[in-house]
Motif scaffolding. Structure first.
Motif, PDB file in Angstrom:
ATOM      1  N   HIS A 151       0.785  -1.485  -0.005  1.00  0.00           N
ATOM      2  CA  HIS A 151       0.032   0.037   0.058  1.00  0.00           C
ATOM      3  C   HIS A 151       0.939   0.979  -0.016  1.00  0.00           C
ATOM      4  O   HIS A 151       1.611   1.359   1.006  1.00  0.00           O
ATOM      5  CB  HIS A 151      -0.843  -0.017   1.397  1.00  0.00           C
ATOM      6  CG  HIS A 151      -1.882   0.952   1.176  1.00  0.00           C
ATOM      7  ND1 HIS A 151      -3.100   0.905   2.046  1.00  0.00           N
ATOM      8  CD2 HIS A 151      -1.842   2.344   0.759  1.00  0.00           C
ATOM      9  CE1 HIS A 151      -3.710   2.250   1.823  1.00  0.00           C
ATOM     10  NE2 HIS A 151      -3.189   2.943   0.919  1.00  0.00           N
TER      11      HIS A 151
ATOM     12  N   HIS B   7       1.668   5.427  -2.424  1.00  0.00           N
ATOM     13  CA  HIS B   7       1.142   6.345  -3.286  1.00  0.00           C
ATOM     14  C   HIS B   7       2.197   7.101  -4.171  1.00  0.00           C
ATOM     15  O   HIS B   7       3.362   7.267  -3.451  1.00  0.00           O
ATOM     16  CB  HIS B   7       0.386   7.392  -2.673  1.00  0.00           C
ATOM     17  CG  HIS B   7      -0.915   6.825  -2.022  1.00  0.00           C
ATOM     18  ND1 HIS B   7      -2.224   6.507  -2.444  1.00  0.00           N
ATOM     19  CD2 HIS B   7      -1.258   6.254  -0.754  1.00  0.00           C
ATOM     20  CE1 HIS B   7      -3.136   6.074  -1.552  1.00  0.00           C
ATOM     21  NE2 HIS B   7      -2.408   5.645  -0.429  1.00  0.00           N
TER      22      HIS B   7
ATOM     23  N   HIS C 118      -4.857   6.505  -5.172  1.00  0.00           N
ATOM     24  CA  HIS C 118      -6.385   6.631  -4.856  1.00  0.00           C
ATOM     25  C   HIS C 118      -7.124   6.824  -6.196  1.00  0.00           C
ATOM     26  O   HIS C 118      -6.846   7.782  -7.126  1.00  0.00           O
ATOM     27  CB  HIS C 118      -6.390   7.965  -4.123  1.00  0.00           C
ATOM     28  CG  HIS C 118      -5.964   8.184  -2.911  1.00  0.00           C
ATOM     29  ND1 HIS C 118      -6.511   7.446  -1.770  1.00  0.00           N
ATOM     30  CD2 HIS C 118      -5.017   8.716  -2.268  1.00  0.00           C
ATOM     31  CE1 HIS C 118      -5.973   7.848  -0.563  1.00  0.00           C
ATOM     32  NE2 HIS C 118      -4.927   8.497  -0.897  1.00  0.00           N
TER      33      HIS C 118
ATOM     34  N   GLU D  29      -6.397   2.093  -4.893  1.00  0.00           N
ATOM     35  CA  GLU D  29      -7.140   2.176  -3.430  1.00  0.00           C
ATOM     36  C   GLU D  29      -8.355   2.967  -3.877  1.00  0.00           C
ATOM     37  O   GLU D  29      -8.295   4.226  -4.322  1.00  0.00           O
ATOM     38  CB  GLU D  29      -6.193   3.021  -2.462  1.00  0.00           C
ATOM     39  CG  GLU D  29      -6.913   3.054  -1.233  1.00  0.00           C
ATOM     40  CD  GLU D  29      -6.091   3.948  -0.134  1.00  0.00           C
ATOM     41  OE1 GLU D  29      -4.956   4.634  -0.400  1.00  0.00           O
ATOM     42  OE2 GLU D  29      -6.645   3.862   1.256  1.00  0.00           O
TER      43      GLU D  29
ATOM     44  N   ASP E  27       1.227   2.603   3.589  1.00  0.00           N
ATOM     45  CA  ASP E  27       0.413   3.707   3.026  1.00  0.00           C
ATOM     46  C   ASP E  27       1.323   4.925   3.177  1.00  0.00           C
ATOM     47  O   ASP E  27       1.056   6.044   3.239  1.00  0.00           O
ATOM     48  CB  ASP E  27      -0.707   4.061   4.079  1.00  0.00           C
ATOM     49  CG  ASP E  27      -1.717   5.079   3.522  1.00  0.00           C
ATOM     50  OD1 ASP E  27      -1.896   5.020   2.365  1.00  0.00           O
ATOM     51  OD2 ASP E  27      -2.692   5.223   4.280  1.00  0.00           O
TER      52      ASP E  27
ATOM     53  N   HIS F 232       3.216   8.031   1.540  1.00  0.00           N
ATOM     54  CA  HIS F 232       2.983   9.299   0.822  1.00  0.00           C
ATOM     55  C   HIS F 232       4.081  10.130   0.376  1.00  0.00           C
ATOM     56  O   HIS F 232       4.337  10.570  -0.732  1.00  0.00           O
ATOM     57  CB  HIS F 232       1.848  10.057   1.206  1.00  0.00           C
ATOM     58  CG  HIS F 232       0.566   9.443   1.137  1.00  0.00           C
ATOM     59  ND1 HIS F 232       0.097   8.544   2.073  1.00  0.00           N
ATOM     60  CD2 HIS F 232      -0.642   9.939   0.386  1.00  0.00           C
ATOM     61  CE1 HIS F 232      -1.082   8.291   1.727  1.00  0.00           C
ATOM     62  NE2 HIS F 232      -1.591   9.069   1.074  1.00  0.00           N
TER      63      HIS F 232
HETATM   64 MN    MN Z   1      -3.444   5.069   1.027  1.00  0.00          MN
END
Ligand code: MN
Ligand code: AMP
Ligand code: MN
Ligand code: MN
Length: 280
Positions: A11, A13, A43, A68, A251, A253
């Motif tokens: 996961h 981005h 996303h 996602e 997650d 970023h």
């Molecule tokens: Mn995410």
């Protein structure tokens, strides 16, 4: 530092949504941190996957194509990660096109609200920051911080962008059953992202998982980038109870938020079946 050869981070981005790195920069950073298998999960977008796949071949990382998806359930936005999807799937592409439209309309509405609150330049600045990528609240947060309206992105959420705050726009995202169908229809496995982050009560979360399972959902993120041991224990119980595959994802970023880093994940509880058994 390279640490081990079986680290999965499923996961994260890129610039295709609200990440700060290009797919190439992301893959390089993952390789430097010993990640063996990375899923890029922007996303509502698969736009970064082609470049990520090429960069993964260069750095010897296995790239799992992911996404996602933003889903509305019980008046709330929940995130469903799709792993091992086919980014060329026509139904998935149609779903993404609808979500892009939803995001653009919502961004314009957020822009109007922020203009009325005294920040007329914020919408244009957020669009500029999003560039070709999917526009998100993160871009508005950054625009507000860069203009000096707030001192950082976090404060922008707290004052303006979070649910219940003055620039929040209630949005109808994808339906759960549709998002699940787009993912399984493209050969992927659907995973509930960061289950501890929605503020759901234990019984609501169980009610969600019943529906999720019935609609074909198969996995749950047991280990997230900033999970506490207590959260991991709680989610592991749900994985057992609902017979769900266990996923792990940072997650990640941006390199600026040092507390969530690529590949910095504790191992899954040993008795759970890892989601990567789905494709390995
Ligand atoms: Mn995410
Ligand atoms: P959106 O999908 O456009 O509603 O944006 C959601 C994204 O905003 C999340 O994926 C996070 O990256 C970011 N986000 C949400 N809440 C916060 C927060 N309180 N502080 C910083 N970033 C946040
Ligand atoms: Mn995000
Ligand atoms: Mn999320």
């Amino acid at each position: 530092m390279i640490i081990g050869g079986n680290l999965h981070d499923l996961h994260c981005h890129s610039l295709a949504s609200d990440g700060a790195l290009t797919p190439e920069q992301l893959l390089r950073r993952a390789a430097e941190r010993g990640v063996a298998t990375l899923a890029l999960t922007d996303h509502d977008s698969v736009a970064g996957l082609e470049r990520a796949a090429a960069a993964a071949r260069e750095s010897g990382i296995e790239l799992i194509p992911g996404i996602e998806l933003s889903v509305s359930w019980g008046g709330q936005c929940l995130h469903i990660v799709g792993l091992g999807i086919d980014p060329g799937s026509a139904r998935l592409r149609a779903g993404i096109a609808a979500l892009k439209d939803i995001r653009e309309k919502r961004a314009a509405e957020m822009g109007c609200k922020l203009a009325k609150l005294g920040f007329p330049g914020c919408y244009a600045a957020a669009c500029e920051l999003a560039g070709e990528g999917m526009i998100t609240r993160t871009h508005f947060a950054r625009a507000l911080a860069l203009s000096g309206a707030v001192h950082d992105d976090k404060a922008a959420f707290e004052r303006f962008l979070a649910r219940g705050k003055p620039a929040f726009v209630r949005t109808d995202w994808a339906k759960l059953e549709d998002a699940l169908a787009w993912i399984s229809g493209s050969g992927g496995v659907a995973v509930l992202a960061h289950p501890s982050r929605y503020g759901l009560t234990a019984s609501r979360l169980r009610a969600f998982l019943e529906e999720f399972r019935a609609g074909g959902g198969q996995g749950i993120e047991v280990v997230c980038g900033n999970s506490t041991p207590e959260e991991i224990r709680g989610i592991a119980l749900l994985a057992r109870r609902f017979d769900l595959l266990a996923s792990a994802g940072s997650d990640f970023h941006t390199p600026e938020h040092v507390w969530v880093e690529l590949g910095r994940l504790v191992p899954l509880p040993e008795d759970l079946t890892p989601v990567w058994s789905f494709w390995e």
